[in-house]
Write an enzyme that holds these catalytic residues in place. Sequence first.
Site, PDB file in Angstrom:
ATOM      1  N   GLY A 148       8.734 -10.132  -4.471  1.00 27.20           N
ATOM      2  CA  GLY A 148       7.556  -9.295  -4.649  1.00 27.20           C
ATOM      3  C   GLY A 148       7.751  -8.468  -5.910  1.00 27.20           C
ATOM      4  O   GLY A 148       8.349  -8.931  -6.891  1.00 27.20           O
ATOM      5  N   ALA A 149       7.259  -7.238  -5.877  1.00 28.50           N
ATOM      6  CA  ALA A 149       7.308  -6.392  -7.072  1.00 28.50           C
ATOM      7  C   ALA A 149       8.755  -6.206  -7.575  1.00 28.50           C
ATOM      8  O   ALA A 149       9.073  -6.501  -8.728  1.00 28.50           O
ATOM      9  CB  ALA A 149       6.679  -5.043  -6.739  1.00 28.50           C
ATOM     10  N   MET A 150       9.616  -5.720  -6.702  1.00 32.89           N
ATOM     11  CA  MET A 150      10.990  -5.412  -7.136  1.00 32.89           C
ATOM     12  C   MET A 150      11.780  -6.680  -7.430  1.00 32.89           C
ATOM     13  O   MET A 150      12.560  -6.739  -8.387  1.00 32.89           O
ATOM     14  CB  MET A 150      11.700  -4.581  -6.063  1.00 32.89           C
ATOM     15  CG  MET A 150      11.158  -3.185  -5.935  1.00 32.89           C
ATOM     16  SD  MET A 150      11.359  -2.219  -7.444  1.00 32.89           S
ATOM     17  CE  MET A 150      13.078  -1.759  -7.315  1.00 32.89           C
ATOM     18  N   GLY A 151      11.594  -7.694  -6.596  1.00 30.32           N
ATOM     19  CA  GLY A 151      12.304  -8.953  -6.825  1.00 30.32           C
ATOM     20  C   GLY A 151      11.945  -9.539  -8.180  1.00 30.32           C
ATOM     21  O   GLY A 151      12.811 -10.039  -8.909  1.00 30.32           O
TER      22      GLY A 151
ATOM     23  N   ASN B 221      14.633  -0.433   0.864  1.00 30.56           N
ATOM     24  CA  ASN B 221      14.582   0.945   1.329  1.00 30.56           C
ATOM     25  C   ASN B 221      14.754   0.973   2.839  1.00 30.56           C
ATOM     26  O   ASN B 221      14.382   0.012   3.527  1.00 30.56           O
ATOM     27  CB  ASN B 221      13.220   1.573   1.007  1.00 30.56           C
ATOM     28  CG  ASN B 221      13.120   2.051  -0.439  1.00 30.56           C
ATOM     29  OD1 ASN B 221      14.125   2.368  -1.072  1.00 30.56           O
ATOM     30  ND2 ASN B 221      11.907   2.092  -0.941  1.00 30.56           N
TER      31      ASN B 221
ATOM     32  N   ALA C 123       8.490  -0.858  -9.291  1.00 30.80           N
ATOM     33  CA  ALA C 123       7.641  -1.953  -9.773  1.00 30.80           C
ATOM     34  C   ALA C 123       6.483  -2.085  -8.800  1.00 30.80           C
ATOM     35  O   ALA C 123       6.561  -1.616  -7.662  1.00 30.80           O
ATOM     36  CB  ALA C 123       8.428  -3.262  -9.807  1.00 30.80           C
TER      37      ALA C 123
ATOM     38  N   LYS D 159      17.583   8.509  -0.113  1.00 34.03           N
ATOM     39  CA  LYS D 159      16.359   7.801  -0.540  1.00 34.03           C
ATOM     40  C   LYS D 159      15.431   7.591   0.661  1.00 34.03           C
ATOM     41  O   LYS D 159      14.206   7.732   0.537  1.00 34.03           O
ATOM     42  CB  LYS D 159      16.744   6.453  -1.174  1.00 34.03           C
ATOM     43  CG  LYS D 159      15.557   5.574  -1.587  1.00 34.03           C
ATOM     44  CD  LYS D 159      15.022   5.921  -2.946  1.00 34.03           C
ATOM     45  CE  LYS D 159      13.721   5.225  -3.335  1.00 34.03           C
ATOM     46  NZ  LYS D 159      13.822   3.795  -3.582  1.00 34.03           N
TER      47      LYS D 159
ATOM     48  N   ASN E 167       6.222   9.171   1.664  1.00 29.65           N
ATOM     49  CA  ASN E 167       5.493   7.927   1.955  1.00 29.65           C
ATOM     50  C   ASN E 167       4.638   8.079   3.202  1.00 29.65           C
ATOM     51  O   ASN E 167       3.440   7.786   3.191  1.00 29.65           O
ATOM     52  CB  ASN E 167       6.473   6.762   2.166  1.00 29.65           C
ATOM     53  CG  ASN E 167       6.908   6.140   0.856  1.00 29.65           C
ATOM     54  OD1 ASN E 167       7.008   6.827  -0.144  1.00 29.65           O
ATOM     55  ND2 ASN E 167       7.167   4.863   0.864  1.00 29.65           N
TER      56      ASN E 167
ATOM     57  N   SER F 288       4.270   4.095  -2.232  1.00 28.25           N
ATOM     58  CA  SER F 288       4.024   2.682  -1.910  1.00 28.25           C
ATOM     59  C   SER F 288       3.463   2.500  -0.497  1.00 28.25           C
ATOM     60  O   SER F 288       2.646   1.598  -0.274  1.00 28.25           O
ATOM     61  CB  SER F 288       5.306   1.869  -2.076  1.00 28.25           C
ATOM     62  OG  SER F 288       6.311   2.393  -1.234  1.00 28.25           O
TER      63      SER F 288
HETATM   64  P1  NAD Z   1       6.503  -6.261  -2.089  1.00 28.21           P
HETATM   65  O1  NAD Z   1       5.537  -5.952  -1.024  1.00 28.21           O
HETATM   66  O2  NAD Z   1       5.991  -6.299  -3.489  1.00 28.21           O
HETATM   67  O3  NAD Z   1       7.218  -7.650  -1.803  1.00 28.21           O
HETATM   68  C1  NAD Z   1       7.825  -7.888  -0.557  1.00 28.21           C
HETATM   69  C2  NAD Z   1       7.353  -9.231  -0.012  1.00 28.21           C
HETATM   70  O4  NAD Z   1       5.967  -9.165   0.298  1.00 28.21           O
HETATM   71  C3  NAD Z   1       7.497 -10.380  -0.986  1.00 28.21           C
HETATM   72  O5  NAD Z   1       7.904 -11.489  -0.251  1.00 28.21           O
HETATM   73  C4  NAD Z   1       6.097 -10.545  -1.540  1.00 28.21           C
HETATM   74  O6  NAD Z   1       5.821 -11.835  -1.990  1.00 28.21           O
HETATM   75  C5  NAD Z   1       5.271 -10.220  -0.347  1.00 28.21           C
HETATM   76  N1  NAD Z   1       3.950  -9.736  -0.725  1.00 28.21           N
HETATM   77  C6  NAD Z   1       3.656  -8.745  -1.609  1.00 28.21           C
HETATM   78  N2  NAD Z   1       2.329  -8.559  -1.690  1.00 28.21           N
HETATM   79  C7  NAD Z   1       1.768  -9.448  -0.840  1.00 28.21           C
HETATM   80  C8  NAD Z   1       0.434  -9.758  -0.467  1.00 28.21           C
HETATM   81  N3  NAD Z   1      -0.606  -9.095  -0.996  1.00 28.21           N
HETATM   82  N4  NAD Z   1       0.227 -10.724   0.445  1.00 28.21           N
HETATM   83  C9  NAD Z   1       1.259 -11.396   0.995  1.00 28.21           C
HETATM   84  N5  NAD Z   1       2.561 -11.158   0.689  1.00 28.21           N
HETATM   85  C10 NAD Z   1       2.806 -10.191  -0.209  1.00 28.21           C
HETATM   86  O7  NAD Z   1       7.703  -5.238  -1.912  1.00 28.21           O
HETATM   87  P2  NAD Z   1       8.543  -4.439  -3.013  1.00 28.21           P
HETATM   88  O8  NAD Z   1       7.738  -3.292  -3.481  1.00 28.21           O
HETATM   89  O9  NAD Z   1       9.119  -5.393  -3.986  1.00 28.21           O
HETATM   90  O10 NAD Z   1       9.701  -3.838  -2.096  1.00 28.21           O
HETATM   91  C11 NAD Z   1      10.811  -4.616  -1.604  1.00 28.21           C
HETATM   92  C12 NAD Z   1      11.819  -3.652  -1.013  1.00 28.21           C
HETATM   93  O11 NAD Z   1      12.284  -2.756  -2.052  1.00 28.21           O
HETATM   94  C13 NAD Z   1      11.232  -2.750   0.085  1.00 28.21           C
HETATM   95  O12 NAD Z   1      12.224  -2.443   1.040  1.00 28.21           O
HETATM   96  C14 NAD Z   1      10.850  -1.480  -0.685  1.00 28.21           C
HETATM   97  O13 NAD Z   1      10.797  -0.342   0.142  1.00 28.21           O
HETATM   98  C15 NAD Z   1      12.016  -1.427  -1.683  1.00 28.21           C
HETATM   99  N6  NAD Z   1      11.734  -0.677  -2.923  1.00 28.21           N
HETATM  100  C16 NAD Z   1      10.533  -0.810  -3.560  1.00 28.21           C
HETATM  101  C17 NAD Z   1      10.332  -0.107  -4.756  1.00 28.21           C
HETATM  102  C18 NAD Z   1       9.058  -0.266  -5.537  1.00 28.21           C
HETATM  103  O14 NAD Z   1       8.855   0.475  -6.517  1.00 28.21           O
HETATM  104  N7  NAD Z   1       8.190  -1.212  -5.233  1.00 28.21           N
HETATM  105  C19 NAD Z   1      11.344   0.722  -5.253  1.00 28.21           C
HETATM  106  C20 NAD Z   1      12.561   0.790  -4.581  1.00 28.21           C
HETATM  107  C21 NAD Z   1      12.746   0.078  -3.407  1.00 28.21           C
END
Ligand code: NAD
Length: 307
Positions: free
Chosen positions: A9-12, A102, A128, A184, A192, A255
Amino acid sequence: MKIYIAGAGAMGCRFGVQLSEAGNDVTLLDNWEAHIDAIKKDGLKVVGDEEKTVHLPIMKPTEAEGEGDLIILFTKAMQLRQMLQDIKPIVGSKTRVFCLLNGLGHEDVMKEYIPATNILMGVTVWTASLKEPGVVLMQGKGAINLQAIDASQEASGREVTDILNGAGLNATYDMDVIPSIWRKACVNGTMNSGCALLDCTIGELFASESGLKVVREIIHEFVSVGLAEGVTLDEDDITNYVMEISVKAAPHYPSMHQDLVKNHRLTEIDYLNGAVSEKAKRLGISTPYCQMMTQLIHTKEDIFGIK
Ligand code: NAD
């Protein structure tokens, strides 16, 4: 270095882009069809501080072949178990599996699937967001703290730290990362959940005297439960940290607000305030604020019909 990003997703996507640009062999693993299709067709579009398109392999976790040197987990908390199950074939005896989600309680889940000697736990303040499938917004700078949970694996953990730093990810090997994970979680457990429930920005929540009282009570509950679990936490330090972030992030909706209110997606509440209130029950500690926040967020999920 063969790196899988498990949960792109965003962070990945952010980590995948940075690690790939540093010369690592990066593969993204995800289950979201529209996102996979967009990245396969047009590449991963990066917007924000820089605009570019990065071509990275992406596939479902169950399609991946070949053991990784490093697997970075970036699912949402409620997707972690399934991801750990799905990546089993690519976890070899030397694969480091690094959890950067998180929230609280992930170490116990990790241990059910991965030998302790292969587990790294960490926390990051990089951020992200996804604008749409295949488009990631990357802005600002961040940092990572990490630790191998088995003390005998410190050298391996430091090697991963170097790899992250080679990609500009500003990582520090931490001899006790658990307090940073709790700190955190406390930031997420105050702003949140509060902003998601009240439909407000971080600045609006913290400008309210009543809002601040709720924030302070939640911090107190996190610290009481953490201390009872043997985690080194200082309530004043954590309060100052939360306040500092609230000032820097004042105009933003956190988020969980975006997940719940804007996108009607399930939240990570059970791994934040919910985890504290569950631990508290076992420890015989009263945590009425965390319990109420958890129940109210679930109520809002129900109102929106989110499963
Ligand atoms: P994300 O929601 O962007 O991604 C997580 C999963 O959800 C992925 O598999 C992604 O493909 C899927 N996904 C995302 N949007 C979707 C949609 N509209 N429909 C279907 N599937 C969807 O999550 P993230 O923000 O990357 O966070 C991942 C982890 O990192 C979480 O534990 C979060 O708390 C933590 N984190 C996030 C941030 C940030 O800024 N985003 C910062 C630090 C830690």
